[in-house]
Design an enzyme around this catalytic site. Sequence first.
Site, PDB file in Angstrom:
ATOM      1  N   CYS A 102       0.809  -1.221   0.000  1.00 50.01           N
ATOM      2  CA  CYS A 102       0.000   0.000   0.000  1.00 50.01           C
ATOM      3  C   CYS A 102       0.842   1.271   0.000  1.00 50.01           C
ATOM      4  O   CYS A 102       0.376   2.327  -0.421  1.00 50.01           O
ATOM      5  CB  CYS A 102      -0.934   0.008   1.199  1.00 50.01           C
ATOM      6  SG  CYS A 102      -2.118  -1.354   1.216  1.00 50.01           S
ATOM      7  N   GLN A 170      -4.944  -8.492   6.078  1.00 48.87           N
ATOM      8  CA  GLN A 170      -5.244  -7.175   6.625  1.00 48.87           C
ATOM      9  C   GLN A 170      -6.511  -7.207   7.488  1.00 48.87           C
ATOM     10  O   GLN A 170      -6.639  -6.439   8.445  1.00 48.87           O
ATOM     11  CB  GLN A 170      -5.401  -6.171   5.497  1.00 48.87           C
ATOM     12  CG  GLN A 170      -6.506  -6.492   4.510  1.00 48.87           C
ATOM     13  CD  GLN A 170      -6.625  -5.436   3.424  1.00 48.87           C
ATOM     14  OE1 GLN A 170      -6.309  -4.264   3.638  1.00 48.87           O
ATOM     15  NE2 GLN A 170      -7.049  -5.837   2.247  1.00 48.87           N
ATOM     16  N   ARG A 225     -20.005   8.787   0.119  1.00 46.21           N
ATOM     17  CA  ARG A 225     -21.450   8.638   0.030  1.00 46.21           C
ATOM     18  C   ARG A 225     -22.111   9.115   1.315  1.00 46.21           C
ATOM     19  O   ARG A 225     -21.481   9.242   2.363  1.00 46.21           O
ATOM     20  CB  ARG A 225     -21.826   7.181  -0.236  1.00 46.21           C
ATOM     21  CG  ARG A 225     -21.270   6.184   0.746  1.00 46.21           C
ATOM     22  CD  ARG A 225     -21.609   4.761   0.324  1.00 46.21           C
ATOM     23  NE  ARG A 225     -21.020   3.759   1.189  1.00 46.21           N
ATOM     24  CZ  ARG A 225     -19.822   3.204   1.016  1.00 46.21           C
ATOM     25  NH1 ARG A 225     -19.071   3.576  -0.001  1.00 46.21           N
ATOM     26  NH2 ARG A 225     -19.365   2.294   1.862  1.00 46.21           N
ATOM     27  N   GLU A 226     -23.379   9.357   1.205  1.00 43.65           N
ATOM     28  CA  GLU A 226     -24.167   9.753   2.373  1.00 43.65           C
ATOM     29  C   GLU A 226     -24.610   8.482   3.082  1.00 43.65           C
ATOM     30  O   GLU A 226     -25.324   7.654   2.514  1.00 43.65           O
ATOM     31  CB  GLU A 226     -25.374  10.585   1.943  1.00 43.65           C
ATOM     32  CG  GLU A 226     -26.132  11.195   3.089  1.00 43.65           C
ATOM     33  CD  GLU A 226     -27.192  12.184   2.638  1.00 43.65           C
ATOM     34  OE1 GLU A 226     -27.946  12.653   3.500  1.00 43.65           O
ATOM     35  OE2 GLU A 226     -27.249  12.472   1.432  1.00 43.65           O
ATOM     36  N   SER A 250     -11.096   0.407   3.737  1.00 44.41           N
ATOM     37  CA  SER A 250     -10.895   1.246   2.561  1.00 44.41           C
ATOM     38  C   SER A 250     -11.621   0.666   1.359  1.00 44.41           C
ATOM     39  O   SER A 250     -11.826  -0.542   1.266  1.00 44.41           O
ATOM     40  CB  SER A 250      -9.398   1.368   2.256  1.00 44.41           C
ATOM     41  OG  SER A 250      -8.828   0.083   2.065  1.00 44.41           O
ATOM     42  N   HIS A 351      -8.856   3.661  -1.993  1.00 44.73           N
ATOM     43  CA  HIS A 351      -7.454   3.302  -1.784  1.00 44.73           C
ATOM     44  C   HIS A 351      -6.931   2.552  -3.009  1.00 44.73           C
ATOM     45  O   HIS A 351      -6.902   1.321  -3.032  1.00 44.73           O
ATOM     46  CB  HIS A 351      -7.361   2.442  -0.517  1.00 44.73           C
ATOM     47  CG  HIS A 351      -6.014   1.898  -0.212  1.00 44.73           C
ATOM     48  ND1 HIS A 351      -4.837   2.447  -0.672  1.00 44.73           N
ATOM     49  CD2 HIS A 351      -5.657   0.821   0.554  1.00 44.73           C
ATOM     50  CE1 HIS A 351      -3.818   1.745  -0.205  1.00 44.73           C
ATOM     51  NE2 HIS A 351      -4.279   0.759   0.522  1.00 44.73           N
ATOM     52  N   CYS A 381       0.135   2.101   6.658  1.00 43.10           N
ATOM     53  CA  CYS A 381       0.481   0.708   6.905  1.00 43.10           C
ATOM     54  C   CYS A 381       0.666  -0.003   5.570  1.00 43.10           C
ATOM     55  O   CYS A 381       0.100   0.393   4.553  1.00 43.10           O
ATOM     56  CB  CYS A 381      -0.599   0.019   7.734  1.00 43.10           C
ATOM     57  SG  CYS A 381      -2.258   0.138   7.030  1.00 43.10           S
ATOM     58  N   GLY A 383       1.504  -4.067   3.629  1.00 44.03           N
ATOM     59  CA  GLY A 383       1.564  -5.509   3.749  1.00 44.03           C
ATOM     60  C   GLY A 383       2.951  -5.963   4.165  1.00 44.03           C
ATOM     61  O   GLY A 383       3.950  -5.436   3.689  1.00 44.03           O
TER      62      GLY A 383
END
Length: 396
Positions: A102, A170, A225-226, A250, A351, A381, A383
């Site tokens: 990541c 994760q 989003r709401e 994410s 992400h 963070c 992997g």
Amino acid sequence: MPPSIPRPAVTQAREVFVVDAVRTAIGKRGGSLAGIHPADLGATILQGLFARNTAVQPADIDEVFMGCVDAIGPQAGNIGRTAWLAAGYPEEVPAATVDRQCGSSQLAIGLAAKSIMAGTAELVVAAGVQNMSAIPISSAMLAGQQYGFESPFIGAEGWDARYGTQEVSQFRGAQLIAEKWGISREDMEQWALGSHNRARAAIAEGRFDNEIVPVGEFKTDEGPRETSLEKMAGLKPLSEGSFLTAALASQISDGASATLLASKWAVEAYGLTPRARIIHVSARGDDPVYMLSAPIPATRYALEATGLTIDDIDVVEINEAMASVVLSWIQELGADPAKVNPNGGAIALGHPLGATGAKLFATLLNELERTGGRYGLLTMCEGGGTADVTIIERLG
């Protein structure tokens, strides 16, 4: 024409200046960027970077580093090099693709900065690209099963002797973190809701406009989003024995990002106006089974190395791989939550793995400029249980 100012002799670590940092809007899975070849997506962000910085030509660049995870299929074969060439840029400029999971494009920034610090480069592009719609997460790991190996680590004698054959993911790491730091599902849902609300407000106020390079007509992040605490409370956990849900993780996303870094010589020679300086890059590791906890020791290491305290940091961008990652970090560092991901994070905005580091870097820089802050810190963070930290100082 080449600059008339001669290149300096290398005598000591040199300053690294941030000339610009840009990103695409982030597309949701199956969304506006899903059908674009990763090389074209990477080329688009590179073209956007140079379009904004016309004093520098692509031929002036000494090196290109591009982050990408799951480098198979259309992302294979050194996507950094392919994207550079797809953009129509000079063949003599080299490029490398880097993978620290990541944190890949944050590592790209770190490698670019270190090249300048060491005196081996004057102008470097650090970028990232990822099409998760086309190449789902863990595709490279799953591809290894055709060779008879179920996992990239479990089954290796040295790994099994050290860590056993317990699940490493994760999701399990995020659950272990939540349990260790006493973080409840409700705590995480509150943070996730705040991430969406902050992101939607940022979009409405145009806070991301200066950092986004349009891809055709696409220029607005698709993820936020709401939602509500009630909606999140109704979701089922991701696995038995866990209280993590999709709302606390994410989003799977597509996107690209790029940063232009320069030495003091390059700033003067090309008449550039830097926006910030990089004052620290480092990385540390932690338990790979917990996987996502390394931002805590990595941040402590960086603050000690620079002599700064967490209170000196005006804006923090920490990747919201999972809500428990951010909340445990805040708890351990004693950070002000209002300074952390003030415009939302990956729970809302997405992400795109290899592109996220440089994406967050662009957001960090723009937020420092918007608020007049001095120091910004980026961490995430990765992997394998590692984390990068980058600290910048705004100029001007």
